[in-house]
Design an enzyme around this catalytic site. Structure first.
Site, short mmCIF file in Angstrom:
data_model
loop_
_atom_site.label_atom_id
_atom_site.label_comp_id
_atom_site.label_asym_id
_atom_site.label_seq_id
_atom_site.Cartn_x
_atom_site.Cartn_y
_atom_site.Cartn_z
CB SER A 1 -2.13 -1.33 -4.39
OG SER A 1 -0.83 -1.83 -4.37
CG ASP B 1 -0.60 -1.27 3.59
OD1 ASP B 1 0.24 -2.02 3.06
OD2 ASP B 1 -1.54 -0.75 2.96
CG HIS C 1 -1.54 -3.49 0.43
ND1 HIS C 1 -1.18 -2.16 0.38
CD2 HIS C 1 -1.59 -3.91 -0.86
CE1 HIS C 1 -1.02 -1.79 -0.87
NE2 HIS C 1 -1.26 -2.83 -1.64
#
Length: 371
Positions: free
Chosen positions: A184, A312, A345
């Site tokens: 991320s 995601d 995610h």
């Protein structure tokens, strides 16, 4: 904060809250809720999540050039190893967490299923980084976290100061080029750094999980609307420097970082923090607009592994596609891409099958660099 919030500020606050829950929101349920008087375990991440599983672990500190004191954990050997660590002969790996979490996030799963300990068991010298503002990295040589001055930074400073400090320290201790894993925000700051030619001389390869470079197709519609509605510089509108979503995620970051991410959504490009006033930008950058991080400048022979998911909500497939398009000139044999259709995610950190699907692929990628 003085006075009443205007409509623009309310919109911004909505965006910040939404983005915070979207970025790594699924992780929240894995952390115990803390009372207002509770604090982080005094012994650190090593004692709470590594040593208890039979691994050696060192708690270390690194000071950035702008005075922030960062926590760093070193896992020099696997659980089955005996005697000296022999870490100076091993390949070092720096593991960098995402937004509003810290290095502990990587250790949520058991030792057979979390990336740091899997890497250690496979012969790597593992270093877990923790960015400024998180529980174990809330110290500074002169500033106190209770003051706004401590929080006067965006993710630009993670690019300029935090990553270089960690890389310099690990390189000085090991004398070897470094493998990197980011998730991320940990991918965003790495890509931005590589684009400016930084770290690349110390870098062996980089694995980017749920890569963040563009946010234009983020699936949270309200978050996109809020980000695009925001106009103005954060400290003058909100008067808030620390963003600490208590009851949602365990870690704080700077509000300026959240605004910087909002600007990325709104502008559709990757640039340094925009102070929204030409004179302020001129003062900081010598230009009326903030400089752009040109990802096409990333060295084409830098070994990269990119893994992204079809579910995601933040690292959207279309946005990752834009990133891959920018990397189209990358040396074919230096760019590996993995698409995991059913991954969201947080699955790259706590997925029950992340070891089999993602981590084994990361290990294979690192091993190919020796060929």
């Amino acid at each position: 904060m003085e006075g009443k919030l205007g409509f623009g500020a309310l919109i911004l606050f909505c965006f910040i809250a939404i983005l915070a829950t979207q970025v790594d929101g699924a992780l929240a349920s894995f952390f115990p809720r803390k009372s207002a008087s509770s604090s982080s375990p005094p012994d650190g991440i090593c004692a709470s999540s590594v040593i208890i599983h039979g691994y050696k672990c060192q708690e270390l500190q690194v000071t950035t050039k702008d005075g922030y004191i960062l926590s760093l954990q070193r896992i020099p050997q696997g659980r089955a190893e005996v005697g000296g660590s022999g870490a100076n002969k091993k390949q070092p790996v720096i593991i960098q967490h995402g937004l509003i979490v810290d290095g502990l996030t990587w250790l949520i799963n058991g030792p057979e299923q979390n990336l740091p300990l899997i890497l250690a068991d496979n012969g790597y010298d593992v270093w877990i980084a923790n960015t400024r503002g998180t529980s174990y990295s809330r110290r500074h040589v002169s500033l106190d976290p209770s003051t706004p001055a401590y929080w006067n930074w965006s993710w630009d400073e993670l690019v300029s100061y935090d990553l270089p400090a960690v890389f310099d320290y690990v390189y000085s201790q090991t004398g070897q080029k470094i493998n990197y894993v980011g998730h991320s925000l940990g991918t965003l700051i790495a890509l931005a750094s590589f684009s400016e030619g930084n770290l690349v001389n110390q870098l062996k390869s980089a694995a980017l999980l749920s890569p963040i470079a563009y946010l234009s197709h983020m699936k949270t519609a309200l978050g996109v609307v809020a980000a695009k509605s925001f106009v103005g510089e954060i400290t003058t509108i909100l008067g808030v420097a620390e963003f600490n979503p208590k009851g949602n995620e365990p870690q704080a970051t700077s509000t300026k970082t959240m605004v910087h991410l909002a600007q990325t959504v709104r502008r559709g490009i990757l640039s340094k923090f925009n102070y929204e006033r030409p004179d302020y930008n001129l003062m900081h950058y010598g230009e009326e607009l903030p400089p752009i991080y040109n990802l096409s400048n990333i060295p084409h022979n830098l070994p990269l592994f990119i893994s992204y998911g079809g579910q995601d909500a933040l690292s959207d497939v279309l946005d990752v596609g834009n990133l891959l398009d920018i990397l189209r000139s990358h040396d074919v044999d230096k760019l590996s891409v993995q698409f995991v259709k059913n991954y969201a995610h947080a699955d790259f950190i706590m997925g029950f099958n992340a070891k089999d699907i993602v981590y084994n692929a990361v290990l294979a990628f690192f091993k190919r660099q020796f060929a």
